[in-house]
Design a protein around this motif. Structure first.
Motif, PDB file in Angstrom:
ATOM      1  N   GLN A 136       0.810  -1.211   0.000  1.00  0.00           N
ATOM      2  CA  GLN A 136       0.000   0.000   0.000  1.00  0.00           C
ATOM      3  C   GLN A 136       0.850   1.272   0.000  1.00  0.00           C
ATOM      4  O   GLN A 136       0.619   2.196  -0.770  1.00  0.00           O
ATOM      5  N   LYS A 137       1.847   1.302   0.865  1.00  0.00           N
ATOM      6  CA  LYS A 137       2.669   2.508   0.993  1.00  0.00           C
ATOM      7  C   LYS A 137       3.486   2.792  -0.269  1.00  0.00           C
ATOM      8  O   LYS A 137       3.458   3.916  -0.783  1.00  0.00           O
ATOM      9  N   PRO A 138       4.216   1.797  -0.821  1.00  0.00           N
ATOM     10  CA  PRO A 138       4.953   2.084  -2.061  1.00  0.00           C
ATOM     11  C   PRO A 138       4.040   2.396  -3.238  1.00  0.00           C
ATOM     12  O   PRO A 138       4.398   3.201  -4.106  1.00  0.00           O
ATOM     13  N   PHE A 139       2.839   1.781  -3.279  1.00  0.00           N
ATOM     14  CA  PHE A 139       1.893   2.110  -4.346  1.00  0.00           C
ATOM     15  C   PHE A 139       1.491   3.578  -4.254  1.00  0.00           C
ATOM     16  O   PHE A 139       1.516   4.318  -5.246  1.00  0.00           O
ATOM     17  N   GLU A 140       1.110   4.020  -3.067  1.00  0.00           N
ATOM     18  CA  GLU A 140       0.685   5.407  -2.891  1.00  0.00           C
ATOM     19  C   GLU A 140       1.821   6.376  -3.222  1.00  0.00           C
ATOM     20  O   GLU A 140       1.592   7.422  -3.831  1.00  0.00           O
ATOM     21  N   ALA A 141       3.042   6.027  -2.809  1.00  0.00           N
ATOM     22  CA  ALA A 141       4.180   6.905  -3.073  1.00  0.00           C
ATOM     23  C   ALA A 141       4.383   7.098  -4.576  1.00  0.00           C
ATOM     24  O   ALA A 141       4.601   8.218  -5.051  1.00  0.00           O
ATOM     25  N   ALA A 142       4.295   5.996  -5.343  1.00  0.00           N
ATOM     26  CA  ALA A 142       4.487   6.081  -6.791  1.00  0.00           C
ATOM     27  C   ALA A 142       3.283   6.731  -7.475  1.00  0.00           C
ATOM     28  O   ALA A 142       3.440   7.569  -8.374  1.00  0.00           O
ATOM     29  N   ALA A 143       2.074   6.350  -7.070  1.00  0.00           N
ATOM     30  CA  ALA A 143       0.860   6.863  -7.720  1.00  0.00           C
ATOM     31  C   ALA A 143       0.643   8.343  -7.445  1.00  0.00           C
ATOM     32  O   ALA A 143       0.050   9.054  -8.263  1.00  0.00           O
ATOM     33  N   MET A 144       1.114   8.808  -6.297  1.00  0.00           N
ATOM     34  CA  MET A 144       0.957  10.217  -5.942  1.00  0.00           C
ATOM     35  C   MET A 144       2.231  11.016  -6.167  1.00  0.00           C
ATOM     36  O   MET A 144       2.296  12.196  -5.832  1.00  0.00           O
ATOM     37  N   ALA A 145       3.246  10.375  -6.748  1.00  0.00           N
ATOM     38  CA  ALA A 145       4.535  11.027  -7.018  1.00  0.00           C
ATOM     39  C   ALA A 145       5.086  11.701  -5.766  1.00  0.00           C
ATOM     40  O   ALA A 145       5.571  12.826  -5.804  1.00  0.00           O
ATOM     41  N   LYS A 146       5.021  10.998  -4.642  1.00  0.00           N
ATOM     42  CA  LYS A 146       5.508  11.562  -3.384  1.00  0.00           C
ATOM     43  C   LYS A 146       7.025  11.723  -3.431  1.00  0.00           C
ATOM     44  O   LYS A 146       7.745  10.797  -3.797  1.00  0.00           O
ATOM     45  N   VAL A 147       7.479  12.891  -3.043  1.00  0.00           N
ATOM     46  CA  VAL A 147       8.911  13.161  -2.940  1.00  0.00           C
ATOM     47  C   VAL A 147       9.225  13.436  -1.484  1.00  0.00           C
ATOM     48  O   VAL A 147       8.546  14.235  -0.833  1.00  0.00           O
ATOM     49  N   SER A 148      10.232  12.785  -0.959  1.00  0.00           N
ATOM     50  CA  SER A 148      10.576  12.973   0.444  1.00  0.00           C
ATOM     51  C   SER A 148      10.996  14.417   0.694  1.00  0.00           C
ATOM     52  O   SER A 148      11.634  15.044  -0.155  1.00  0.00           O
ATOM     53  N   SER A 149      10.657  14.930   1.862  1.00  0.00           N
ATOM     54  CA  SER A 149      11.048  16.293   2.224  1.00  0.00           C
ATOM     55  C   SER A 149      12.397  16.325   2.934  1.00  0.00           C
ATOM     56  O   SER A 149      12.872  17.380   3.334  1.00  0.00           O
ATOM     57  N   SER A 150      13.012  15.170   3.077  1.00  0.00           N
ATOM     58  CA  SER A 150      14.342  15.051   3.675  1.00  0.00           C
ATOM     59  C   SER A 150      14.809  13.620   3.454  1.00  0.00           C
ATOM     60  O   SER A 150      14.020  12.746   3.075  1.00  0.00           O
ATOM     61  N   ALA A 151      16.076  13.394   3.707  1.00  0.00           N
ATOM     62  CA  ALA A 151      16.571  12.015   3.619  1.00  0.00           C
ATOM     63  C   ALA A 151      15.936  11.146   4.691  1.00  0.00           C
ATOM     64  O   ALA A 151      15.700   9.954   4.479  1.00  0.00           O
ATOM     65  N   HIS A 152      15.623  11.737   5.842  1.00  0.00           N
ATOM     66  CA  HIS A 152      14.963  10.962   6.894  1.00  0.00           C
ATOM     67  C   HIS A 152      13.590  10.484   6.437  1.00  0.00           C
ATOM     68  O   HIS A 152      13.206   9.338   6.682  1.00  0.00           O
ATOM     69  N   GLU A 153      12.833  11.366   5.772  1.00  0.00           N
ATOM     70  CA  GLU A 153      11.527  10.938   5.297  1.00  0.00           C
ATOM     71  C   GLU A 153      11.663   9.919   4.178  1.00  0.00           C
ATOM     72  O   GLU A 153      10.806   9.042   4.011  1.00  0.00           O
ATOM     73  N   ALA A 154      12.751  10.003   3.396  1.00  0.00           N
ATOM     74  CA  ALA A 154      12.979   9.006   2.350  1.00  0.00           C
ATOM     75  C   ALA A 154      13.085   7.610   2.937  1.00  0.00           C
ATOM     76  O   ALA A 154      12.707   6.624   2.300  1.00  0.00           O
ATOM     77  N   ARG A 155      13.576   7.512   4.154  1.00  0.00           N
ATOM     78  CA  ARG A 155      13.607   6.218   4.837  1.00  0.00           C
ATOM     79  C   ARG A 155      12.195   5.715   5.088  1.00  0.00           C
ATOM     80  O   ARG A 155      11.883   4.543   4.849  1.00  0.00           O
ATOM     81  N   SER A 156      11.328   6.596   5.562  1.00  0.00           N
ATOM     82  CA  SER A 156       9.963   6.161   5.877  1.00  0.00           C
ATOM     83  C   SER A 156       9.191   5.805   4.617  1.00  0.00           C
ATOM     84  O   SER A 156       8.251   5.006   4.660  1.00  0.00           O
ATOM     85  N   LEU A 157       9.575   6.385   3.474  1.00  0.00           N
ATOM     86  CA  LEU A 157       8.924   6.062   2.202  1.00  0.00           C
ATOM     87  C   LEU A 157       9.520   4.817   1.553  1.00  0.00           C
ATOM     88  O   LEU A 157       9.016   4.344   0.534  1.00  0.00           O
ATOM     89  N   GLY A 158      10.608   4.306   2.110  1.00  0.00           N
ATOM     90  CA  GLY A 158      11.223   3.098   1.580  1.00  0.00           C
ATOM     91  C   GLY A 158      12.283   3.322   0.532  1.00  0.00           C
ATOM     92  O   GLY A 158      12.826   2.368  -0.028  1.00  0.00           O
ATOM     93  N   TYR A 159      12.608   4.570   0.241  1.00  0.00           N
ATOM     94  CA  TYR A 159      13.635   4.850  -0.767  1.00  0.00           C
ATOM     95  C   TYR A 159      15.044   4.704  -0.199  1.00  0.00           C
ATOM     96  O   TYR A 159      15.992   4.415  -0.923  1.00  0.00           O
ATOM     97  N   LEU A 160      15.184   4.932   1.097  1.00  0.00           N
ATOM     98  CA  LEU A 160      16.429   4.640   1.803  1.00  0.00           C
ATOM     99  C   LEU A 160      16.144   3.564   2.835  1.00  0.00           C
ATOM    100  O   LEU A 160      15.047   3.515   3.407  1.00  0.00           O
ATOM    101  N   LYS A 161      17.122   2.712   3.085  1.00  0.00           N
ATOM    102  CA  LYS A 161      16.986   1.675   4.103  1.00  0.00           C
ATOM    103  C   LYS A 161      17.496   2.197   5.447  1.00  0.00           C
ATOM    104  O   LYS A 161      18.307   3.137   5.489  1.00  0.00           O
ATOM    105  N   PRO A 162      17.061   1.575   6.543  1.00  0.00           N
ATOM    106  CA  PRO A 162      17.583   1.985   7.853  1.00  0.00           C
ATOM    107  C   PRO A 162      19.103   1.900   7.930  1.00  0.00           C
ATOM    108  O   PRO A 162      19.732   2.647   8.681  1.00  0.00           O
ATOM    109  N   SER A 163      19.697   1.009   7.164  1.00  0.00           N
ATOM    110  CA  SER A 163      21.150   0.842   7.193  1.00  0.00           C
ATOM    111  C   SER A 163      21.889   1.856   6.331  1.00  0.00           C
ATOM    112  O   SER A 163      23.117   1.939   6.376  1.00  0.00           O
TER     113      SER A 163
END
Length: 811
Positions: free
Chosen positions: A661-688
């Motif tokens: 659900q989350k990755p679908f919404e991110a792609a379908a809504m063209a969500k862009v992270s507002s920081s590298a930290h948020e990119a983690r929550s969107l799945g574009y960056l890993k915790p590591s």
């Protein structure tokens, strides 16, 4: 120098600056206690708690992730002073009143740890006077640390010692501010308003004075003094509105109260129109009106003569606009010689600032570099005032300034200091040289700081005239094409990692860049420990540079489309996908070092890398829907694979849709992270993945991460040949919600079609839930969806609109 390990910081004062400093420390994962007075009603910590709540509502956002507000611990001066003993740094940030600060210091100083650093965030009060009454030991640990507003985004921090501050304290704090908090540190002398505000506010006052002299409107001035001069788009009066007119008046008053003997003292008088605005509560952006006011959709500007608001829109004359595009020396000559009021105004404000910084350099800073970096980082100028002077021809400009002083045109009747023309500065044509920057007190050119923290910065913020490393040519070139450059740092111990940099506009990725990536991996596998992909973006301001990659190069794909239609693009898409797989399955670690933006194909390159190192202000997302397409470089394939892995880890393989659900919404809504930290929550960056706070350290950190992977015996992941997918039932569920959005007119018919294609791809296509597929299957789904959409008229309209205007078309 011993290490300064920061376990906890106390911020005293939960006002605008104190709360935002606390927020940015939390961004950097530094635990914070935020103190304020005990509330008279409700919870004792109510004032601090309310400030923390308000932080969540601010724009621009103080937090990289809004929920991190929960990590700030509220405190008050009545119940919690004992907690100060736990803090390694205490930063006072209350109102700019010497007496109030002294009262607070008497209250808190007995509780400050015996090794803790005590700092004040004053914007201009004397640090030495603030330290009066301290014990000798505390005086040695006290200094000024002036953040600029908003602290998350403004790169500058001024570090101001007293005559008692231990050198080791300053070195430790500069190291932490640079690397942990990500700032550009400039050491200032303990003079009123320090460096940036002293020069920056004088510059604004000079603009106001000269604008009145030449009869220019405020919006006309802003058009002349913003991006046309390489300065912040908000220019002069809009910047003042953003900062706050009451804040500006306070800084001016500090100059009035403490600079009575200054030859420029008459300039420090409060402009009548500024005083009138503040008197009636028009404080700028925070009050809804200042020099500008929004009425409905219209932006009104203050008429300085009548005090009334009028329609805005006055612009630079075309003749003057053309002059401003000339080379520096010619530009200043033409402005000086022109009789046009706008040109005369511009020459005057250049002259006034050059005159001022020459007269005051010795008193406010150790050297000219500190002035230029302070103005660049604190006021958003692309080049500092000394740089501008030097670029335009040092000696000639100095002679012109002297002529104007003698003619009574300058703002003060004081000659330029002798060092301007008679010292080595005159001989070498400016204050910045290969040896360093001029220090009038030392009578020599001073080199850069040798603190160990700066060894991590291969590319320091450059200065006009100074010898600096050019990131586009530095090191040894291993191979170079029209699209990429592969190179190594030749320094001892640094030449074991291959670095790849793109040369395309906005670092977009087309077939030629894919070829370059593939060739670089081939070379790295034969000769190096790892490959780092890093872009030589503009590091002029020290803030995040240009883009890591703005995505696929649509322009490079257009000839194939013109010749073969939508299907003619499929080989391009397939090549992109294969290039990403080559990155993922390389036999050496491929580490992507991102700053700026990583959109579309740039995001997909990050997803396929062995590891990602991102500057904290990196904005990442799959944005293809903006041009009517779906991600087709493996972005949806990676989302499906990661969802399957997450479901397996959670023991919930029967409910894949929950993880899609989350990755679908991110792609379908063209969500862009507002920081590298948020990119983690969107799945574009890993915790590591690693997040760095100083963009100048990005490359060094990425190389070290790549070496660590190699040293640990890096092996690429095994091919994903059995990926469980959610199948047709999940597609139906997603489409049902899309129907509701379409029928409710929240999305268009074409948006519905695009989102449906994303759902079909990310869920694995028309198969039973739980079926397993391989990467090739998912990539084929991506390609088919991409090509099918490209063949539609509405997608073609979106692409052409983006290429022509740079803005998405909604159809």
């Amino acid at each position: 120098m011993s290490n300064l390990i920061i376990r906890k910081v106390a911020v005293l004062g939960a006002g605008v600056m104190g709360a935002q400093i606390a927020a940015h420390l939390i961004n950097a994962k530094v635990p914070v206690l935020l103190f304020d007075l005990p509330a008279k009603e409700g919870p004792k910590n109510g004032i601090a708690l309310n400030a923390i709540e308000q932080l969540k509502k601010l724009s621009p956002a103080p937090f990289g992730v809004k929920d991190d507000a929960a990590h700030i611990v509220a405190a008050n001066y009545e119940d919690d002073l004992d907690k100060l003993r736990e803090c390694d740094v205490v930063i006072e940030a209350i109102a700019e009143r010497m007496d109030w600060k002294h009262d607070l210091y008497k209250k808190v100083s007995p509780y400050i740890g015996e090794k803790a650093i005590f700092a004040t965030n004053t914007s201009g009060l004397s640090i030495t006077r603030l330290s009066e009454g301290f014990s000798d030991d505390l005086k040695a640990r006290f200094c000024g640390v002036h953040f600029f507003n908003p602290p998350r985004y403004m790169h500058l921090v001024e570090l101001i010692p007293t005559e008692h501050t231990r050198a080791e304290i300053l070195d430790q704090l500069e190291t932490v501010l640079t690397s942990v908090v990500g700032k550009g540190v400039v050491r200032a002398k303990d003079t009123p308003n320090f460096i940036a505000n002293r020069v920056g506010i004088f510059s604004i006052l000079a603009v106001i004075t000269e604008a009145a002299k030449f009869g220019l409107r405020l919006d006309e001035v802003d058009d002349l003094t913003g991006s046309r001069l390489g300065r912040a788009k908000s220019a002069t009066f809009r910047t003042a509105d953003v900062v706050g007119l009451d804040t500006m008046m306070h800084v001016i008053k500090t100059m009035q109260d403490n600079l009575a003997g200054d030859p420029f003292f008459p300039v420090y008088q409060t402009p009548p129109m500024l005083a009138a605005l503040v008197a009636k509560g028009a404080l700028g952006q925070k009050s809804g009106a200042g020099f500008y006011k929004k009425e409905g959709k219209a932006i009104k500007v203050l008429d300085a003569k009548t005090g009334e608001y009028v329609d805005s829109g006055a612009k630079a004359d075309e003749l003057v606009a053309r002059i401003l595009k000339r080379a520096p020396a010619e530009r200043l000559k033409l402005l000086r010689e022109s009789t046009h009021p706008q040109a005369q105004f511009l020459w005057s404000i250049f002259r006034d600032v050059y005159h001022y910084i020459a007269v005051h350099l010795e008193s406010i800073a150790d050297n000219a570099r500190d002035v230029d970096l302070a103005i660049r980082w604190g006021f958003g100028w692309t080049e500092g005032p000394f740089e501008g002077w030097q670029a335009a021809g040092w000696k000639q400009v100095a002679e012109w300034v002297q002529e104007d002083i003698r003619a009574g045109k300058a703002l003060a009747d004081v000659a330029l200091p002798a060092w301007v023309l008679e010292s080595p500065v005159g001989e070498q044509g400016g204050v910045h040289t290969a040896q360093g920057s001029w220090s009038p007190a030392r009578r020599t050119f001073v080199p850069r700081s040798t603190l160990p923290v700066y060894r991590k910065q291969v590319f320091l913020a450059p200065l006009v005239g100074e010898a600096s490393n050019d990131p586009r040519a530095y090191g040894k070139t291993v191979f170079e094409t029209d699209a990429v450059r592969a190179w190594v740092d030749e320094r001892v111990g640094e030449d074991d990692v291959l670095i790849l940099s793109f040369k395309s506009k906005m670092n977009t990725i087309g077939p030629s860049v894919i070829d370059g990536i593939t060739q670089a991996i081939d070379v790295a596998e034969q000769q190096y420990k790892a490959l780092v992909i890093w872009q030589p973006t503009s590091l002029k301001l020290g803030a995040p540079g240009g883009p890591f990659s703005a995505g696929a190069n649509l322009e490079e794909a257009m000839p194939a489309f013109m010749m073969g239609g939508a299907e003619g693009i499929e080989p391009f898409v397939q090549k992109f996908q294969q290039g990403m797989l080559r990155v993922k399955y390389a036999n050496v670690p491929v580490v992507s070092a991102a700053s700026g933006i990583a959109l579309g194909g740039g995001c997909e390159l990050l997803l396929h890398s062995a590891k990602r190192v991102a500057h904290v202000e990196t904005y990442i997302g799959l944005v293809e829907v903006g041009v009517g397409l779906v991600p087709a470089g493996g972005g949806l394939k990676e989302a499906a694979l990661r969802a399957a892995q997450a479901a397996a880890d959670a023991g919930a393989t029967g409910n894949l849709l929950q993880f899609l659900q989350k990755p679908f919404e991110a792609a379908a809504m063209a969500k862009v992270s507002s920081s590298a930290h948020e990119a983690r929550s969107l799945g574009y960056l890993k915790p590591s993945d690693t997040i760095v706070f100083n963009v100048h350290e990005l490359l060094d950190t990425a190389k070290n991460e790549a070496r660590a992977l190699a040293a640990a015996g890096y092996r690429p992941p095994l091919p994903a040949n059995a990926i469980p997918v959610a199948g047709r039932s999940a597609i139906s569920t997603i489409k049902a919600s899309l129907v509701n959005m379409r029928d409710g007119r929240f999305i268009s018919e074409h948006d519905f079609l695009i989102a449906s294609r994303i759902a079909e791809t990310i869920c694995g296509g028309d198969v039973e839930a739980g079926s397993t597929v391989d990467e090739a299957w998912l990539l084929a789904l991506e390609r088919r969806a991409f090509v099918a959409l490209l063949g539609t008229q509405k997608t073609q309209e979106r692409i052409m609109g983006m290429l022509q205007t740079g803005k998405p078309v909604r159809n």
